[in-house]
Design a protein around this motif. Structure first.
Motif, PDB file in Angstrom:
ATOM      1  N   UNK A  62      -8.151   5.840   0.938  1.00 33.52           N
ATOM      2  CA  UNK A  62      -7.328   5.014   0.220  1.00 33.52           C
ATOM      3  C   UNK A  62      -6.701   3.970   1.196  1.00 33.52           C
ATOM      4  N   UNK A  63      -6.151   4.376   2.224  1.00 36.24           N
ATOM      5  CA  UNK A  63      -5.754   3.490   3.235  1.00 36.24           C
ATOM      6  C   UNK A  63      -6.919   2.453   3.560  1.00 36.24           C
ATOM      7  N   UNK A  64      -7.940   3.119   4.153  1.00 39.49           N
ATOM      8  CA  UNK A  64      -9.098   2.333   4.485  1.00 39.49           C
ATOM      9  C   UNK A  64      -9.356   1.136   3.475  1.00 39.49           C
ATOM     10  N   UNK A  65      -9.499   1.510   2.026  1.00 33.37           N
ATOM     11  CA  UNK A  65      -9.846   0.493   1.085  1.00 33.37           C
ATOM     12  C   UNK A  65      -8.523  -0.587   0.976  1.00 33.37           C
ATOM     13  N   UNK A  67       0.876  -1.095   0.052  1.00 33.94           N
ATOM     14  CA  UNK A  67       0.035  -0.257   0.056  1.00 33.94           C
ATOM     15  C   UNK A  67       0.931   1.349   0.053  1.00 33.94           C
ATOM     16  N   UNK A  68       0.493   2.322  -0.565  1.00 32.68           N
ATOM     17  CA  UNK A  68       1.290   3.256  -0.877  1.00 32.68           C
ATOM     18  C   UNK A  68       0.695   4.427  -0.021  1.00 32.68           C
ATOM     19  N   UNK A  69       1.404   5.169   0.734  1.00 32.94           N
ATOM     20  CA  UNK A  69       1.033   6.178   1.741  1.00 32.94           C
ATOM     21  C   UNK A  69       0.615   7.394   1.097  1.00 32.94           C
ATOM     22  N   UNK A  70       0.039   8.348   1.804  1.00 34.10           N
ATOM     23  CA  UNK A  70      -0.230   9.609   1.163  1.00 34.10           C
ATOM     24  C   UNK A  70       0.986  10.509   1.368  1.00 34.10           C
ATOM     25  N   UNK A  71       1.203  11.202   0.411  1.00 30.82           N
ATOM     26  CA  UNK A  71       2.528  12.029   0.297  1.00 30.82           C
ATOM     27  C   UNK A  71       2.764  12.714   1.844  1.00 30.82           C
ATOM     28  N   UNK A  72       1.712  13.291   2.524  1.00 28.77           N
ATOM     29  CA  UNK A  72       1.698  13.778   3.765  1.00 28.77           C
ATOM     30  C   UNK A  72       2.176  12.734   4.807  1.00 28.77           C
ATOM     31  N   UNK A  97      -9.012  -3.018   3.792  1.00 28.41           N
ATOM     32  CA  UNK A  97      -9.788  -3.778   3.460  1.00 28.41           C
ATOM     33  C   UNK A  97      -9.743  -4.821   2.505  1.00 28.41           C
ATOM     34  N   UNK A  98      -8.918  -4.712   1.644  1.00 33.89           N
ATOM     35  CA  UNK A  98      -8.401  -5.763   0.514  1.00 33.89           C
ATOM     36  C   UNK A  98      -7.460  -6.676   1.178  1.00 33.89           C
ATOM     37  N   UNK A  99      -6.692  -6.091   1.825  1.00 29.80           N
ATOM     38  CA  UNK A  99      -5.766  -6.943   2.723  1.00 29.80           C
ATOM     39  C   UNK A  99      -6.496  -7.736   3.776  1.00 29.80           C
ATOM     40  N   UNK A 100      -7.584  -7.584   4.321  1.00 27.60           N
ATOM     41  CA  UNK A 100      -8.434  -8.380   5.173  1.00 27.60           C
ATOM     42  C   UNK A 100      -9.021  -9.421   4.262  1.00 27.60           C
ATOM     43  N   UNK A 101      -9.383  -9.186   3.031  1.00 28.97           N
ATOM     44  CA  UNK A 101     -10.338 -10.005   2.147  1.00 28.97           C
ATOM     45  C   UNK A 101      -9.231 -10.689   1.376  1.00 28.97           C
ATOM     46  N   UNK A 102      -8.176 -11.008   1.589  1.00 23.61           N
ATOM     47  CA  UNK A 102      -7.234 -11.618   0.534  1.00 23.61           C
ATOM     48  C   UNK A 102      -6.985 -13.021   1.285  1.00 23.61           C
ATOM     49  N   UNK A 103      -7.299 -14.124   0.510  1.00 19.77           N
ATOM     50  CA  UNK A 103      -7.115 -15.470   1.019  1.00 19.77           C
ATOM     51  C   UNK A 103      -5.661 -15.591   1.178  1.00 19.77           C
ATOM     52  N   UNK A 104      -5.243 -16.435   2.405  1.00 18.76           N
ATOM     53  CA  UNK A 104      -4.178 -16.798   3.021  1.00 18.76           C
ATOM     54  C   UNK A 104      -3.870 -18.245   2.423  1.00 18.76           C
ATOM     55  N   UNK A 141     -14.438  -2.727  -2.975  1.00 17.42           N
ATOM     56  CA  UNK A 141     -14.358  -1.803  -4.166  1.00 17.42           C
ATOM     57  C   UNK A 141     -14.239  -2.501  -5.537  1.00 17.42           C
ATOM     58  N   UNK A 142     -13.606  -3.551  -5.291  1.00 21.92           N
ATOM     59  CA  UNK A 142     -13.176  -4.397  -6.514  1.00 21.92           C
ATOM     60  C   UNK A 142     -14.353  -4.924  -7.057  1.00 21.92           C
ATOM     61  N   UNK A 143     -14.556  -4.756  -8.460  1.00 25.35           N
ATOM     62  CA  UNK A 143     -15.710  -5.165  -8.971  1.00 25.35           C
ATOM     63  C   UNK A 143     -15.905  -6.746  -8.986  1.00 25.35           C
TER      64      UNK A 143
END
Length: 183
Positions: free
Chosen positions: A13-16, A1-6, A19-26, A44-46
């Motif tokens: 974007x970080x929350x999404x 994941x890429x952080x915001x410039x600040x 969410x994807x990380x928690x939804x990825x099968x191990x 958000x992934x279709x």
């Protein structure tokens, strides 16, 4: 994941991404969200709505079987190169590894054995410490009694039986070093 410039993580974007990380099968075939909730989370992934139906989700038995198979594979790979240490006898003089300095500077006497490789060791101040066999070494300089060993018996040679100590005992010396790396 890429952080915001600040550098702030308080953004959508970080929350999404989380969410994807928690939804990825191990490796078991299930994601952390499936383990917790029993089904994947909508992201958000279709995806087709039918993909979230229970008939398309991996069977619990299959995932458990894969997890068990992986644990067995890991254990067999570990056991290929692992070796068990020889058992210590009651009243045997041992050196203890200092947990802070990692040096073998304490001396003690084995008092008792407890099942999963644990030994009670009395140190000179009178305190009895329980230590794992990994952190105990037979003290060759003080000599060891010929008592029966405690715990499981092993066929691997003890440190007093290696070629380096035989050479030192016979007086040939020659800077021989213990091939078991315990002294």
């Amino acid at each position: 994941m890429k952080a915001v410039p600040s550098g702030s993580i308080d953004c959508e974007a970080f929350d999404h991404g989380l969410l994807e990380l928690r939804n990825t099968p191990n490796h078991t075939g299930r994601s952390p969200a499936q383990l917790l909730y029993g089904h994947p989370l909508r992201t958000c992934v279709p995806a087709h709505p039918a993909a979230y139906k229970m008939e398309w989700q991996p069977d619990k038995e299959d995932c458990d079987l894969r997890a068990t198979q992986r644990e067995q594979d890991v254990a067999s790979r570990y056991n290929q190169h692992a070796r068990s240490l020889p058992a210590l006898a009651v009243n045997e003089q041992v050196r203890l590894q200092n947990p802070r300095t990692k040096r073998w500077d304490q001396v003690g006497t084995v008092m008792a054995y407890h099942e999963p490789r644990q030994y009670d060791v009395r140190v000179p101040c009178g305190r009895v410490l329980r230590r794992n066999r990994r952190f105990l070494r037979p003290d060759i300089a003080l000599g060891t009694p010929q008592d029966t060993p405690l715990g499981p018996t092993t066929t691997s040679p003890s440190c007093g039986m290696c070629d380096a100590h035989d050479a030192a005992r016979l007086g040939s010396g020659g800077g021989a070093r213990c091939n078991l790396r315990r002294c």
